[in-house]
Design an enzyme around this catalytic site. Sequence first.
Site, PDB file in Angstrom:
ATOM      1  CG  ASP A  65      -1.970   1.220   1.195  1.00  0.00           C
ATOM      2  OD1 ASP A  65      -1.453   2.038   0.011  1.00  0.00           O
ATOM      3  OD2 ASP A  65      -2.462   1.046   2.133  1.00  0.00           O
ATOM      4  CB  SER A 144      -3.753  12.818 -14.473  1.00  0.00           C
ATOM      5  OG  SER A 144      -4.804  13.032 -14.488  1.00  0.00           O
ATOM      6  CE1 TYR A 157      -6.410  10.765  -9.990  1.00  0.00           C
ATOM      7  CE2 TYR A 157      -6.553  12.523 -11.982  1.00  0.00           C
ATOM      8  CZ  TYR A 157      -6.149  11.400 -11.067  1.00  0.00           C
ATOM      9  OH  TYR A 157      -5.251  10.007 -12.474  1.00  0.00           O
ATOM     10  CB  ALA A 159      -4.558  18.646  -4.990  1.00  0.00           C
ATOM     11  CB  SER A 160      -2.860  14.160  -5.483  1.00  0.00           C
ATOM     12  OG  SER A 160      -3.391  14.232  -7.010  1.00  0.00           O
TER      13      SER A 160
END
Length: 271
Positions: A65, A144, A157, A159-160
């Site tokens: 993980d 992305s 999303y 921001a990450s």
Amino acid sequence: MGKPSRVILITGASDGIGAELARQWAARHREAVVLVLAARSLDKLEGVAAACRSAGASVLVEPCDVGVKADCDRLVASTVHAHGRIDVLVNNAGVSAHALLSDVPDLGWYEDVMRTNLWGAVWCTHAALPHLLASRGQIVAVSSLAGLVGVPGRTAYSASKFAMTGFFEALRVEVAARGVSVTIAYPGVVDTQIRYRGYDALGRPAGRSGLDERGAMSVETCARLILDGTEARTRDIVMSAKGRAGRWLKLIAPGLVDRLALKALNQEAKA
């Protein structure tokens, strides 16, 4: 004595882009690669590993993980213990999310998105970096288009992924003189289940996509473009004409980019 096989470590390899990338790497290079496949789902990983082994590749499966730093450290240590080196690290593991900020009562799951998409990649890269420097290897970051252009409804999303892009752009300059290359891939809408499993406003699995899925790129094409770009040590992989145009339009016509971003939303999700 023959040249040692290249050791390729892929996170998020149990399905979607990561799994297809592993299968294509195995099919293309067979005995010339050792694949280390990491994800949370051991059952799914074993299925991907079986396909890669049938193509002739050596495969090590590692449950991990990436949202847990100790798992990332253990993944790298296990890889080096088993094979003595790392030549390519593919930071592919990620989680999606779609919600208007005004609809989110608790930001706890925003932290989860950042922990997986950004910190998972940072932790794996930090642990692997001494070995990649030793091998003059490669780092691949699957970002992305939402990490280049902010997408409404995807504040967590985007921001990450913006953070991920910034981290790897800076790292690229740090390590270039020491022989390590950094490739950043920017997929758009790809035909996988990531958006359906991503968070909704309440932090639950969404069960549907918040984007217009018409014309989604096949996962096979996406993985092939990443693999081709990695092997060429390409700096950035922007996978569509629309994505490439968007990077420049953002500079010269930002209002138009905002309107195009709104248009990309699933019309049902906006209703």
